[in-house]
Scaffold this active site. Structure first.
Site, PDB file in Angstrom:
ATOM      1  N   ASN A  13     -19.693 -21.588 -39.288  1.00  0.00           N
ATOM      2  CA  ASN A  13     -19.667 -20.697 -40.443  1.00  0.00           C
ATOM      3  C   ASN A  13     -19.913 -19.277 -39.933  1.00  0.00           C
ATOM      4  O   ASN A  13     -21.024 -18.944 -39.540  1.00  0.00           O
ATOM      5  CB  ASN A  13     -20.767 -21.139 -41.427  1.00  0.00           C
ATOM      6  CG  ASN A  13     -20.976 -20.150 -42.558  1.00  0.00           C
ATOM      7  OD1 ASN A  13     -20.135 -19.278 -42.808  1.00  0.00           O
ATOM      8  ND2 ASN A  13     -22.098 -20.276 -43.249  1.00  0.00           N
ATOM      9  N   LYS A  15     -19.888 -16.532 -41.547  1.00  0.00           N
ATOM     10  CA  LYS A  15     -20.504 -15.610 -42.525  1.00  0.00           C
ATOM     11  C   LYS A  15     -19.752 -14.272 -42.474  1.00  0.00           C
ATOM     12  O   LYS A  15     -18.557 -14.259 -42.241  1.00  0.00           O
ATOM     13  CB  LYS A  15     -22.010 -15.470 -42.254  1.00  0.00           C
ATOM     14  CG  LYS A  15     -22.673 -16.840 -42.098  1.00  0.00           C
ATOM     15  CD  LYS A  15     -24.163 -16.781 -42.064  1.00  0.00           C
ATOM     16  CE  LYS A  15     -24.691 -18.210 -41.908  1.00  0.00           C
ATOM     17  NZ  LYS A  15     -26.140 -18.279 -41.985  1.00  0.00           N
ATOM     18  N   HIS A  99     -23.388 -22.625 -50.352  1.00  0.00           N
ATOM     19  CA  HIS A  99     -24.195 -22.205 -49.195  1.00  0.00           C
ATOM     20  C   HIS A  99     -25.450 -21.491 -49.682  1.00  0.00           C
ATOM     21  O   HIS A  99     -25.399 -20.764 -50.685  1.00  0.00           O
ATOM     22  CB  HIS A  99     -23.382 -21.296 -48.269  1.00  0.00           C
ATOM     23  CG  HIS A  99     -24.115 -21.016 -46.996  1.00  0.00           C
ATOM     24  ND1 HIS A  99     -25.066 -20.016 -46.908  1.00  0.00           N
ATOM     25  CD2 HIS A  99     -24.097 -21.653 -45.801  1.00  0.00           C
ATOM     26  CE1 HIS A  99     -25.586 -20.049 -45.683  1.00  0.00           C
ATOM     27  NE2 HIS A  99     -25.021 -21.024 -44.989  1.00  0.00           N
ATOM     28  N   GLU A 101     -26.949 -18.906 -48.863  1.00  0.00           N
ATOM     29  CA  GLU A 101     -26.853 -17.456 -49.073  1.00  0.00           C
ATOM     30  C   GLU A 101     -26.138 -17.134 -50.399  1.00  0.00           C
ATOM     31  O   GLU A 101     -26.438 -16.136 -51.055  1.00  0.00           O
ATOM     32  CB  GLU A 101     -26.146 -16.803 -47.878  1.00  0.00           C
ATOM     33  CG  GLU A 101     -27.105 -16.720 -46.685  1.00  0.00           C
ATOM     34  CD  GLU A 101     -26.481 -16.997 -45.339  1.00  0.00           C
ATOM     35  OE1 GLU A 101     -25.264 -16.796 -45.171  1.00  0.00           O
ATOM     36  OE2 GLU A 101     -27.222 -17.431 -44.431  1.00  0.00           O
ATOM     37  N   GLU A 171     -29.063 -28.131 -45.288  1.00  0.00           N
ATOM     38  CA  GLU A 171     -29.507 -26.935 -44.579  1.00  0.00           C
ATOM     39  C   GLU A 171     -30.801 -26.428 -45.197  1.00  0.00           C
ATOM     40  O   GLU A 171     -30.768 -25.715 -46.213  1.00  0.00           O
ATOM     41  CB  GLU A 171     -28.443 -25.835 -44.687  1.00  0.00           C
ATOM     42  CG  GLU A 171     -27.111 -26.218 -44.079  1.00  0.00           C
ATOM     43  CD  GLU A 171     -26.284 -24.980 -43.754  1.00  0.00           C
ATOM     44  OE1 GLU A 171     -26.062 -24.733 -42.557  1.00  0.00           O
ATOM     45  OE2 GLU A 171     -25.892 -24.262 -44.684  1.00  0.00           O
ATOM     46  N   GLY A 177     -30.774 -19.250 -39.726  1.00  0.00           N
ATOM     47  CA  GLY A 177     -30.827 -17.931 -39.096  1.00  0.00           C
ATOM     48  C   GLY A 177     -32.211 -17.514 -38.637  1.00  0.00           C
ATOM     49  O   GLY A 177     -32.443 -16.360 -38.310  1.00  0.00           O
ATOM     50  N   SER A 216     -30.116 -23.120 -37.604  1.00  0.00           N
ATOM     51  CA  SER A 216     -30.475 -22.819 -36.210  1.00  0.00           C
ATOM     52  C   SER A 216     -30.046 -23.900 -35.213  1.00  0.00           C
ATOM     53  O   SER A 216     -30.799 -24.242 -34.295  1.00  0.00           O
ATOM     54  CB  SER A 216     -31.972 -22.523 -36.096  1.00  0.00           C
ATOM     55  OG  SER A 216     -32.297 -21.394 -36.894  1.00  0.00           O
TER      56      SER A 216
HETATM   57  P1  PGA Z   1     -27.551 -20.606 -38.509  1.00  0.00           P
HETATM   58  O1  PGA Z   1     -26.775 -20.732 -39.918  1.00  0.00           O
HETATM   59  O2  PGA Z   1     -26.941 -21.647 -37.594  1.00  0.00           O
HETATM   60  O3  PGA Z   1     -27.305 -19.214 -38.040  1.00  0.00           O
HETATM   61  O4  PGA Z   1     -28.995 -20.911 -38.788  1.00  0.00           O
HETATM   62  C1  PGA Z   1     -26.411 -21.973 -40.434  1.00  0.00           C
HETATM   63  C2  PGA Z   1     -25.712 -21.808 -41.752  1.00  0.00           C
HETATM   64  O5  PGA Z   1     -26.115 -20.949 -42.558  1.00  0.00           O
HETATM   65  O6  PGA Z   1     -24.732 -22.511 -42.057  1.00  0.00           O
END
Ligand code: PGA
Length: 254
Positions: A13, A15, A99, A101, A171, A177, A216
């Site tokens: 992803n 983003k 997601h 976010e 997640e 992140g 992560s």
């Molecule tokens: P990350 O993001 O691997 O940077 O923690 C995962 C995600 O939001 O899908």
């Protein structure tokens, strides 16, 4: 060794990262490395403005290309939104729904999730439905309740026959992140809760649904996460932006 009944799924992803030329370079590199895609599924979820170019580069390979979000109506006065048919038209074959976010920064509601998942399926887009608890929900022992509520919302209009086209991504919001990964025990427990809920809702067909872990994921934890029987794949943010970090995750078993 894990005996898998579901094909491993490694998804990146991006983003709101990369630019056009770095995106295309990354896709070319990964495309050259994934072979015929028989033993694993690999996909990128890309900024929608790059979908047409990325799909053109991915063409002729098993690499999946998806949007990061979608609205559920076919057309109308929804400034800034994209209809599922529009994503399809520029080459997407899949899409992320819910997601964290989108839920937390952009305040997307649970009520929309079922409609988004349904609209994706009706337009031949394979949804990855993302769920996960915040740190305060986990600390308040509400993880299971939160996951079930999110599943209720996202699967509101899903039938058993749709099961093989849906993926769920667990997640934990506090692991996205942050460099902090959930412990293997926490992942296993959450995935077991999800698997049980899916079986109750959809019966035997639920066995076809893959449950990915995200938050992560890095080259140095991918192998151990994939060694868990409950983990069918990985949803990778930061580490999917460069071939040097994404390829070792795709090749977690090399
Ligand atoms: P990350 O993001 O691997 O940077 O923690 C995962 C995600 O939001 O899908």
């Amino acid at each position: 060794m894990t005996v898998r009944s579901r094909k491993p799924y490694i998804a990146g992803n991006w983003k709101m990262n990369l630019d056009r030329s770095r995106s295309l370079d990354l896709v070319k590199t990964v495309k050259g490395r994934i072979g015929d895609g028989n033993d694993r599924e690999v996909a990128f979820f890309v900024p929608s403005i790059y979908l047409a170019d990325v799909s053109a580069v991915a063409q002729g390979s098993p690499l999946g290309v998806g949007g990061q979000n979608v609205w559920f109506e076919d057309d109308g006065a929804f400034t800034g939104e994209l209809a599922p048919r529009m994503l399809r038209e520029v080459g997407a074959d899949r899409v992320l729904v819910g997601h964290s976010e989108r839920r937390h920064i952009f305040r997307e509601t649970d009520e929309w999730m079922g409609r988004k998942v349904r609209a994706a399926l009706d337009n031949d887009l394979l949804p990855i439905y993302c769920i996960g608890e915040t740190i305060s929900e986990r600390q308040g022992n509400r993880t299971d309740r939160v996951l079930k509520k999110q599943l209720d919302a996202g699967f509101a209009a899903v039938k058993s026959d749709d099961a093989h086209r849906i993926t769920v991504a667990y997640e934990p919001v506090w692991a996205i992140g942050t460099g902090e990964t959930a412990t293997f025990e926490q992942v296993d427990q959450a995935h077991a809760t999800i698997r049980k809920w899916l079986a109750n809702k959809l019966g035997e067909e639920a066995e076809n649904i893959r449950i990915l872990y995200g938050g992560s994921v890095k080259p140095d934890n991918a192998r151990q996460l994939m060694a868990l029987d409950s983990v069918d794949g990985l949803l990778v943010g930061g580490a999917s932006l460069q071939a040097e970090t994404f390829l070792p995750i795709i090749e977690y078993d090399a």
